[in-house]
Design an enzyme around this catalytic site. Structure first.
Site, mmCIF file in Angstrom:
data_model
loop_
_atom_site.group_PDB
_atom_site.id
_atom_site.type_symbol
_atom_site.label_atom_id
_atom_site.label_comp_id
_atom_site.label_asym_id
_atom_site.label_seq_id
_atom_site.Cartn_x
_atom_site.Cartn_y
_atom_site.Cartn_z
ATOM 1 N N HIS A 301 0.844 -1.185 0.000
ATOM 2 C CA HIS A 301 0.000 0.000 0.000
ATOM 3 C C HIS A 301 0.881 1.237 0.000
ATOM 4 O O HIS A 301 1.915 1.243 0.658
ATOM 5 C CB HIS A 301 -0.921 0.014 1.224
ATOM 6 C CG HIS A 301 -2.083 0.928 1.051
ATOM 7 N ND1 HIS A 301 -2.002 2.276 1.306
ATOM 8 C CD2 HIS A 301 -3.334 0.698 0.594
ATOM 9 C CE1 HIS A 301 -3.167 2.823 1.023
ATOM 10 N NE2 HIS A 301 -3.986 1.899 0.593
ATOM 11 N N ASP A 358 -7.853 -5.577 -0.039
ATOM 12 C CA ASP A 358 -8.325 -6.470 -1.098
ATOM 13 C C ASP A 358 -7.896 -7.923 -0.918
ATOM 14 O O ASP A 358 -8.329 -8.790 -1.682
ATOM 15 C CB ASP A 358 -7.812 -5.974 -2.468
ATOM 16 C CG ASP A 358 -8.455 -4.657 -2.858
ATOM 17 O OD1 ASP A 358 -9.670 -4.519 -2.624
ATOM 18 O OD2 ASP A 358 -7.756 -3.773 -3.365
HETATM 19 N N1 CMC Z 1 4.209 -7.565 -4.714
HETATM 20 C C1 CMC Z 1 5.548 -7.538 -4.885
HETATM 21 N N2 CMC Z 1 6.305 -6.438 -4.742
HETATM 22 C C2 CMC Z 1 5.672 -5.306 -4.421
HETATM 23 C C3 CMC Z 1 4.274 -5.256 -4.222
HETATM 24 C C4 CMC Z 1 3.540 -6.440 -4.381
HETATM 25 N N3 CMC Z 1 2.227 -6.456 -4.225
HETATM 26 N N4 CMC Z 1 3.916 -3.985 -3.921
HETATM 27 C C5 CMC Z 1 5.037 -3.275 -3.913
HETATM 28 N N5 CMC Z 1 6.111 -4.073 -4.218
HETATM 29 C C6 CMC Z 1 7.525 -3.669 -4.252
HETATM 30 C C7 CMC Z 1 7.848 -2.886 -5.521
HETATM 31 O O1 CMC Z 1 8.275 -3.734 -6.554
HETATM 32 C C8 CMC Z 1 8.928 -1.965 -5.022
HETATM 33 O O2 CMC Z 1 10.126 -2.695 -4.909
HETATM 34 P P1 CMC Z 1 11.547 -1.963 -5.176
HETATM 35 O O3 CMC Z 1 11.671 -0.911 -4.136
HETATM 36 O O4 CMC Z 1 12.547 -3.048 -5.062
HETATM 37 O O5 CMC Z 1 11.465 -1.406 -6.578
HETATM 38 C C9 CMC Z 1 8.495 -1.620 -3.603
HETATM 39 O O6 CMC Z 1 7.723 -2.756 -3.176
HETATM 40 C C10 CMC Z 1 7.642 -0.363 -3.507
HETATM 41 O O7 CMC Z 1 6.557 -0.521 -4.403
HETATM 42 P P2 CMC Z 1 5.898 0.643 -5.216
HETATM 43 O O8 CMC Z 1 5.262 0.084 -6.444
HETATM 44 O O9 CMC Z 1 6.877 1.762 -5.405
HETATM 45 O O10 CMC Z 1 4.813 1.118 -4.180
HETATM 46 P P3 CMC Z 1 3.582 2.044 -4.478
HETATM 47 O O11 CMC Z 1 3.267 2.746 -3.230
HETATM 48 O O12 CMC Z 1 3.817 2.884 -5.699
HETATM 49 O O13 CMC Z 1 2.410 0.997 -4.874
HETATM 50 C C11 CMC Z 1 0.602 -0.499 -4.725
HETATM 51 C C12 CMC Z 1 1.377 0.641 -4.039
HETATM 52 C C13 CMC Z 1 -0.648 -0.781 -3.901
HETATM 53 C C14 CMC Z 1 0.154 -0.035 -6.129
HETATM 54 C C15 CMC Z 1 1.510 -1.737 -4.819
HETATM 55 O O14 CMC Z 1 1.885 -2.185 -3.532
HETATM 56 C C16 CMC Z 1 0.849 -2.877 -5.606
HETATM 57 O O15 CMC Z 1 0.924 -2.908 -6.829
HETATM 58 N N6 CMC Z 1 0.176 -3.840 -4.876
HETATM 59 C C17 CMC Z 1 -0.547 -4.908 -5.549
HETATM 60 C C18 CMC Z 1 -1.889 -4.389 -6.040
HETATM 61 C C19 CMC Z 1 -2.864 -4.176 -4.893
HETATM 62 O O16 CMC Z 1 -3.042 -5.036 -4.031
HETATM 63 N N7 CMC Z 1 -3.551 -3.016 -4.913
HETATM 64 C C20 CMC Z 1 -4.577 -2.685 -3.919
HETATM 65 C C21 CMC Z 1 -4.173 -1.544 -3.044
HETATM 66 S S1 CMC Z 1 -5.183 -1.354 -1.584
HETATM 67 C C22 CMC Z 1 -6.762 -0.989 -2.143
HETATM 68 C C23 CMC Z 1 -6.871 0.309 -2.842
HETATM 69 O O17 CMC Z 1 -6.551 1.347 -2.288
HETATM 70 O O18 CMC Z 1 -7.281 0.273 -3.985
#
Ligand code: CMC
Length: 423
Positions: A301, A358
């Site tokens: 998140h 989720d």
């Molecule tokens: N699985 C594997 N690695 C992950 C995941 C994941 N679900 N989420 C983040 N990471 C890693 C990412 O690859 C990155 O690694 P590094 O620093 O080595 O490059 C690090 O963690 C930070 O990730 P980010 O993408 O920069 O984080 P963000 O804040 O931009 O993204 C997120 C947040 C929710 C989009 C992301 O965690 C994600 O894609 N999660 C899976 C999709 C999901 O479950 N979404 C629902 C969110 S909660 C409900 C809502 O609000 O809609």
């Protein structure tokens, strides 16, 4: 709090600091460009506050979520979805008279114009219900084109009430059954389930455990401050687009798998792991290998860096629903095993990745018999009062401006046009 100091191009600048009621600090850069000629750059906005807001307080480090000051745990336990919707939109818990009137309005406006049924006929049976929901919510602006702000309360009740009916009708469309109309005297959750699962020949007795679980899920989804879809609603609404058009924009922003679409993606992921033999450790290895492009859906998140309080409540609720039904869902066991393995794994620990809202919600929807492609629709119905509250807060703010970020241009510098024959 003292002003912040910036040194740029050899000159000192003072920037005021704005402090919220929970002591969150923000450096006010609203005059930065006028003073320095420079802008800030913050792709994805993790460090950018786009507004002042009195609706929801979220402390991601400590797993705190409050609507208008009320802890999410208390609301999830004891409130109804309609009173939470009122609370978010109007700022205070409704008194008896207000709640009675709000319920009557939601009931009165829950029918959609019969002409709109023709739209449903036009969609292919394979249409994703989110596509139908977004189109139909936007289409409401064609039926209520008058200035919504002149009778905002009626229009708010309309969009809240009709979205539920549209959602249920979109489900009926996908299974090819005739629509079931809403009736008064049912709660929001019971009415929705009844419209989805009753048929003209067979009534549907809404199980209390489903009604309560859905009530809780809707409340837990009702607001989450400046998330992607809510920011989209504010962005679209800032141009003074109508309430309905702004809500439709929220639906489309929610649809993606990084946001609300994750609830559908979680179950698809779990089903895929089962289909491939159930080796979730191998799947986690794939997730950790960045080249695979695979993510553990339902994990991570932008704001929560400890735990998501909503996920805790939903996990408990999933257990409660399955125990009550005497059901065992292998996907729930798999999800629990994956959570345990991920939480003990350095990859997830270092990045502070925890289950989000989720991860377990789909297990409850499955138990209720809600089909996979309706999960994000359920999320959208829950989030609607939050979108409305933010739209209203923004529009009532006398300082509100059109949302219009800037950019740092990285394209070609000026060059001369070359006629086709010379290229
Ligand atoms: N699985 C594997 N690695 C992950 C995941 C994941 N679900 N989420 C983040 N990471 C890693 C990412 O690859 C990155 O690694 P590094 O620093 O080595 O490059 C690090 O963690 C930070 O990730 P980010 O993408 O920069 O984080 P963000 O804040 O931009 O993204 C997120 C947040 C929710 C989009 C992301 O965690 C994600 O894609 N999660 C899976 C999709 C999901 O479950 N979404 C629902 C969110 S909660 C409900 C809502 O609000 O809609």
């Amino acid at each position: 709090m003292d002003n912040a100091k910036l040194v740029y191009n050899g000159q000192d600048y003072e920037l005021p600091v704005v402090v919220g009621t929970e002591n969150e600090a923000g450096i006010d850069i609203s005059k930065l460009r006028a003073q320095t000629g420079a802008i800030t750059l913050d792709p994805g906005y993790p460090n950018t506050g786009s507004c002042l807001s009195a609706i929801t307080y979220l402390d991601g480090e400590n797993g705190i979520l409050r609507y208008r000051g009320y802890p999410i745990e208390q609301l999830a336990e004891s409130a109804t979805f309609t009173e939470v919707a009122w609370l978010l939109i109007y700022g205070e818990l409704p008194n008896k008279a207000q709640l009675g009137d709000w319920r009557r309005q939601l009931s009165k406006h829950s029918f959609i114009h019969e002409d709109m049924l023709k739209f449903f006929e036009g969609f292919p049976i394979t249409a994703h219900p989110m596509a139908i929901l977004a189109s139909m919510v936007c289409a409401l602006s064609a039926y209520y084109p008058e200035n919504v702000e002149e009778d905002l309360q009626t229009n708010i009740a309309r969009v809240m009430a009709k979205a539920k009916t549209i959602a249920a009708f979109s489900y009926k469309k996908s299974v090819g059954e005739p629509v079931i109309y809403p009736i008064s005297g049912y709660t929001y959750s019971a009415n929705l389930l009844r419209m989805m699962f009753a048929t003209p020949s067979e009534p549907y007795e809404v199980p209390k455990v489903f009604e309560d679980a859905l009530r809780m899920l809707l409340i837990l989804h009702a607001d989450h401050e400046q998330n992607c879809s809510t920011s989209t609603v504010r962005m679209v609404g800032s141009s003074q687009a109508s309430l309905y058009a702004s809500m439709a924009a929220g639906v489309t922003a929610l649809w993606g798998p990084r946001h609300g679409g994750a609830n559908q993606a979680v179950i698809e992921m779990l089903e895929q792991i089962v289909a491939e033999g159930g080796d979730y450790k191998k799947f986690l290895d794939r997730v950790k290998n960045k080249d695979s492009g695979v993510r553990l859906m339902g994990f991570g998140h932008r704001v929560y860096r400890n735990f998501d309080p909503r996920a805790k409540l939903i996990k408990k609720q999933a257990d409660k629903v399955l125990n009550h039904l005497g059901l065992q869902d292998p996907l729930l066991d798999l999800a629990k095993n994956m959570e345990e393995a991920a939480l003990a794994d350095d990859y997830f620990i270092e990045r502070k990745l925890y289950p989000n809202v989720d991860f377990y919600s789909g297990i409850i929807y499955r138990a209720m018999g809600v089909p996979l492609n309706m999960y994000t629709v359920m999320f959208a119905l829950g989030r609607l009062p939050g979108w409305i509250a933010h739209w209203k807060e923004m529009r009532e703010d006398p300082q509100n401006k059109i949302y219009r970020p800037r950019q740092i241009y990285t394209g070609a510098t000026q060059r001369d046009f070359v006629p086709l024959e010379e290229r």
